[in-house]
Each structure stands twice: as structure tokens, then as C-alpha cells.
Scaffold this motif. Sequence first.
Motif, mmCIF file in Angstrom:
data_model
loop_
_atom_site.group_PDB
_atom_site.id
_atom_site.type_symbol
_atom_site.label_atom_id
_atom_site.label_comp_id
_atom_site.label_asym_id
_atom_site.label_seq_id
_atom_site.Cartn_x
_atom_site.Cartn_y
_atom_site.Cartn_z
ATOM 1 N N ILE A 11 0.849 -1.183 0.000
ATOM 2 C CA ILE A 11 0.000 0.000 0.000
ATOM 3 C C ILE A 11 0.889 1.238 0.000
ATOM 4 N N GLY A 12 0.575 2.164 -0.890
ATOM 5 C CA GLY A 12 1.352 3.395 -1.000
ATOM 6 C C GLY A 12 2.432 3.348 -2.066
ATOM 7 N N ASP A 13 2.721 2.174 -2.606
ATOM 8 C CA ASP A 13 3.736 2.059 -3.659
ATOM 9 C C ASP A 13 3.255 2.747 -4.935
ATOM 10 N N GLU A 14 4.174 3.384 -5.621
ATOM 11 C CA GLU A 14 3.890 3.990 -6.921
ATOM 12 C C GLU A 14 4.719 3.257 -7.957
ATOM 13 N N ILE A 15 4.049 2.764 -8.976
ATOM 14 C CA ILE A 15 4.688 1.961 -10.015
ATOM 15 C C ILE A 15 4.782 2.808 -11.274
ATOM 16 N N MET A 16 5.988 2.950 -11.786
ATOM 17 C CA MET A 16 6.158 3.713 -13.021
ATOM 18 C C MET A 16 7.329 3.147 -13.818
ATOM 19 N N LEU A 17 7.253 3.358 -15.119
ATOM 20 C CA LEU A 17 8.322 2.923 -16.001
ATOM 21 C C LEU A 17 9.353 4.024 -16.143
ATOM 22 N N ALA A 18 10.583 3.610 -16.343
ATOM 23 C CA ALA A 18 11.650 4.593 -16.518
ATOM 24 C C ALA A 18 12.375 4.323 -17.828
ATOM 25 N N GLY A 19 13.062 5.323 -18.313
ATOM 26 C CA GLY A 19 13.879 5.166 -19.508
ATOM 27 C C GLY A 19 13.078 5.009 -20.778
ATOM 28 N N LYS A 20 13.632 4.233 -21.700
ATOM 29 C CA LYS A 20 13.023 4.107 -23.024
ATOM 30 C C LYS A 20 11.699 3.337 -23.002
ATOM 31 N N ASP A 21 11.484 2.475 -21.975
ATOM 32 C CA ASP A 21 10.219 1.745 -21.895
ATOM 33 C C ASP A 21 9.036 2.690 -21.740
ATOM 34 N N ALA A 22 9.225 3.790 -21.036
ATOM 35 C CA ALA A 22 8.142 4.750 -20.820
ATOM 36 C C ALA A 22 7.769 5.485 -22.104
ATOM 37 N N GLN A 23 8.609 5.462 -23.107
ATOM 38 C CA GLN A 23 8.343 6.176 -24.355
ATOM 39 C C GLN A 23 7.634 5.321 -25.407
ATOM 40 N N LEU A 24 7.426 4.039 -25.140
ATOM 41 C CA LEU A 24 6.761 3.167 -26.102
ATOM 42 C C LEU A 24 5.307 3.585 -26.302
ATOM 43 N N ALA A 25 4.871 3.626 -27.533
ATOM 44 C CA ALA A 25 3.509 4.048 -27.865
ATOM 45 C C ALA A 25 2.471 3.119 -27.234
ATOM 46 N N ALA A 26 2.749 1.826 -27.187
ATOM 47 C CA ALA A 26 1.798 0.869 -26.611
ATOM 48 C C ALA A 26 1.586 1.128 -25.125
ATOM 49 N N ILE A 27 2.633 1.509 -24.424
ATOM 50 C CA ILE A 27 2.529 1.813 -22.998
ATOM 51 C C ILE A 27 1.679 3.063 -22.793
ATOM 52 N N LYS A 28 1.935 4.092 -23.561
ATOM 53 C CA LYS A 28 1.167 5.333 -23.439
ATOM 54 C C LYS A 28 -0.314 5.095 -23.748
ATOM 55 N N GLU A 29 -0.594 4.280 -24.757
ATOM 56 C CA GLU A 29 -1.978 3.973 -25.123
ATOM 57 C C GLU A 29 -2.673 3.191 -24.013
ATOM 58 N N THR A 30 -1.968 2.272 -23.387
ATOM 59 C CA THR A 30 -2.548 1.493 -22.290
ATOM 60 C C THR A 30 -2.937 2.394 -21.131
ATOM 61 N N TYR A 31 -2.076 3.318 -20.763
ATOM 62 C CA TYR A 31 -2.398 4.254 -19.688
ATOM 63 C C TYR A 31 -3.577 5.133 -20.057
ATOM 64 N N LYS A 32 -3.670 5.530 -21.309
ATOM 65 C CA LYS A 32 -4.789 6.360 -21.757
ATOM 66 C C LYS A 32 -6.097 5.583 -21.649
ATOM 67 N N VAL A 33 -6.085 4.325 -22.057
ATOM 68 C CA VAL A 33 -7.282 3.482 -21.972
ATOM 69 C C VAL A 33 -7.689 3.300 -20.512
ATOM 70 N N LEU A 34 -6.718 3.052 -19.636
ATOM 71 C CA LEU A 34 -7.028 2.898 -18.215
ATOM 72 C C LEU A 34 -7.671 4.159 -17.651
ATOM 73 N N ALA A 35 -7.142 5.303 -17.992
ATOM 74 C CA ALA A 35 -7.681 6.566 -17.490
ATOM 75 C C ALA A 35 -9.085 6.825 -18.041
#
Length: 78
Positions: A11-35
Motif C-alpha cells: 500500500i502506497g507504492d507507486e509503479i512507473m516505467l523509466a527510460g526508453k520503456d516509458a516512451q513506447l507508444a503501446a505503454i502510453k496507449e494502455t495508460y490512456k485506456v485505463l484513465a
Amino acid sequence: KVNIPSYQVAIGDEIMLAGKDAQLAAIKETYKVLADRGTPDWMTVASEKLSIKINRMPMKRDIGYTIEESLIIELYSK
């Protein structure tokens, strides 16, 4: 920073991607769908930061349908 696939969040943990993985289009789209579609009460999604925060641990009532634990235990005890 965690690089262990079996790491258990708390509880309280924040999960985030770092580096080049955070720039992948599929990752950004997944977060957009979740939101857009909403997330469970036990987590908060920040699509602009590409992060997920654990508010509480999920409970049985969060699943949304009835589960018979005895059948699962019976299956895996064979």
C-alpha cells in the motif's frame, strides 16, 4: 527501483516505467485506456506521469462476481 518480476507491491507504492520503456507508444496507449475507462478503487492511475499508485490491496468484493474458493482449492489439491 525494482527489477524482480515477483516483487509484491505494498500500500502506497507507486509503479512507473523509466527510460526508453516509458516512451513506447503501446505503454502510453494502455495508460490512456485505463484513465478513460476507469480503474478499480484500489489503485490510482496518473496517465500524464505514466504511473499507478496502490491505494489499498484488492479484496474479493472488487472482482464483481461470485467465486467459490472451495472449488479452486479442490482443483489444485489433486
